[in-house]
Design a protein around this motif. Structure first.
Motif, PDB file in Angstrom:
ATOM      1  N   VAL A   1       0.832  -1.184   0.000  1.00  0.00           N
ATOM      2  CA  VAL A   1       0.000   0.000   0.000  1.00  0.00           C
ATOM      3  C   VAL A   1       0.872   1.241   0.000  1.00  0.00           C
ATOM      4  O   VAL A   1       0.564   2.202  -0.668  1.00  0.00           O
ATOM      5  N   GLY A   2       1.950   1.248   0.754  1.00  0.00           N
ATOM      6  CA  GLY A   2       2.843   2.401   0.764  1.00  0.00           C
ATOM      7  C   GLY A   2       2.531   3.366   1.880  1.00  0.00           C
ATOM      8  O   GLY A   2       2.092   2.985   2.953  1.00  0.00           O
ATOM      9  N   LYS A  20       2.573  -2.018   4.743  1.00  0.00           N
ATOM     10  CA  LYS A  20       2.558  -3.105   3.767  1.00  0.00           C
ATOM     11  C   LYS A  20       1.398  -4.000   4.176  1.00  0.00           C
ATOM     12  O   LYS A  20       1.359  -4.500   5.304  1.00  0.00           O
ATOM     13  N   LEU A  21       0.439  -4.184   3.285  1.00  0.00           N
ATOM     14  CA  LEU A  21      -0.780  -4.902   3.588  1.00  0.00           C
ATOM     15  C   LEU A  21      -0.982  -6.049   2.611  1.00  0.00           C
ATOM     16  O   LEU A  21      -0.866  -5.870   1.407  1.00  0.00           O
ATOM     17  N   GLU A  22      -1.256  -7.223   3.162  1.00  0.00           N
ATOM     18  CA  GLU A  22      -1.569  -8.403   2.355  1.00  0.00           C
ATOM     19  C   GLU A  22      -2.861  -8.998   2.900  1.00  0.00           C
ATOM     20  O   GLU A  22      -3.123  -8.919   4.092  1.00  0.00           O
ATOM     21  N   HIS A  40       1.991  -4.793   8.093  1.00  0.00           N
ATOM     22  CA  HIS A  40       3.280  -4.471   8.700  1.00  0.00           C
ATOM     23  C   HIS A  40       3.500  -2.965   8.566  1.00  0.00           C
ATOM     24  O   HIS A  40       3.490  -2.425   7.462  1.00  0.00           O
ATOM     25  N   PHE A  41       3.646  -2.299   9.704  1.00  0.00           N
ATOM     26  CA  PHE A  41       3.970  -0.876   9.727  1.00  0.00           C
ATOM     27  C   PHE A  41       5.465  -0.756   9.973  1.00  0.00           C
ATOM     28  O   PHE A  41       5.935  -1.038  11.079  1.00  0.00           O
ATOM     29  N   GLY A  53       4.745  -1.644  13.830  1.00  0.00           N
ATOM     30  CA  GLY A  53       3.730  -2.591  14.265  1.00  0.00           C
ATOM     31  C   GLY A  53       3.468  -3.671  13.241  1.00  0.00           C
ATOM     32  O   GLY A  53       3.928  -3.595  12.100  1.00  0.00           O
ATOM     33  N   GLU A  54       2.738  -4.681  13.687  1.00  0.00           N
ATOM     34  CA  GLU A  54       2.359  -5.766  12.794  1.00  0.00           C
ATOM     35  C   GLU A  54       1.068  -6.412  13.285  1.00  0.00           C
ATOM     36  O   GLU A  54       0.763  -6.416  14.477  1.00  0.00           O
ATOM     37  N   LEU A  55       0.316  -6.924  12.323  1.00  0.00           N
ATOM     38  CA  LEU A  55      -0.934  -7.616  12.603  1.00  0.00           C
ATOM     39  C   LEU A  55      -1.013  -8.827  11.703  1.00  0.00           C
ATOM     40  O   LEU A  55      -0.745  -8.742  10.503  1.00  0.00           O
ATOM     41  N   ASP A  56      -1.377  -9.950  12.300  1.00  0.00           N
ATOM     42  CA  ASP A  56      -1.612 -11.189  11.564  1.00  0.00           C
ATOM     43  C   ASP A  56      -2.928 -11.739  12.102  1.00  0.00           C
ATOM     44  O   ASP A  56      -2.999 -12.200  13.242  1.00  0.00           O
TER      45      ASP A  56
END
Length: 186
Positions: A1-2, A20-22, A40-41, A53-56
């Motif tokens: 995403v940027g 960054k988004l998936e 992922h930030f 940061g990060e999220l899964d």
């Protein structure tokens, strides 16, 4: 995403999010049935504060699973993990509140869990802090316990909270200890 600037949507949330988004979403018969989100930030800025940061997370068989949520910045760290409909464990650690809130100082740790099942939010949260101050109020130590109970028939979530402040100073008025217990509905 940027790079994203949430300030474009609301002026108080100015920043520069390096995201960054998936993900993958599957719906059947106008119903979300499966989802996978990974975010992922890398070093980002929000309201003048740097963080990473990060999220899964995933939705599978009507269960939202947070495999990992972490956010860290100057003076704070947030973490969550679990299944929303069963139990999501939470931890928030603020080693220097002045880094994340204006005119507030001290350290704060909060741990607990939340569950959202059948349109009901339940959980517990325990917090403790040291050397807290804001404006004319100072507390040497702080503890609090919050319990969210199953909702009553009208759907309003009920809560109970116990709080204790020690070595309290309000302006020039010292208080050795103050305890407060309250309950109600949100």
């Amino acid at each position: 995403v940027g790079k994203l600037n949430p300030g474009r949507f609301h002026s108080e949330w100015e920043g520069n999010l390096n995201l960054k988004l998936e993900g993958r979403i599957l719906s059947r018969q106008d119903r979300l049935t499966e989802a996978v989100v990974k975010a992922h930030f890398s070093e980002s800025l929000l309201r003048g504060h740097l963080f990473t940061g990060e999220l899964d997370a995933a939705l599978d068989k009507d269960l939202w699973k947070i495999g990992q949520f972490r956010m860290r910045g100057q003076g704070f760290a947030l973490e969550a993990q679990g299944i929303l409909q069963e139990k999501v464990h939470l931890e928030a650690r603020f080693t220097d509140l002045s880094k994340v809130m204006r005119d507030v100082e001290g350290q704060l740790l909060a741990t607990g869990w939340l569950r959202y099942r059948e349109n009901q939010l339940t959980g517990t949260l325990h917090g403790q802090g040291n050397n807290l101050s804001g404006g004319e109020i100072r507390a040497g130590s702080f503890t609090a316990d919050l319990r969210l109970k199953e909702s009553a028939a009208d759907g309003q979530p009920a809560f109970e909270m116990e709080t204790r402040l020690e070595n309290l100073q309000i302006g020039s008025f010292p208080i050795s200890a103050l305890s407060l217990e309250t309950s109600g509905v949100l």
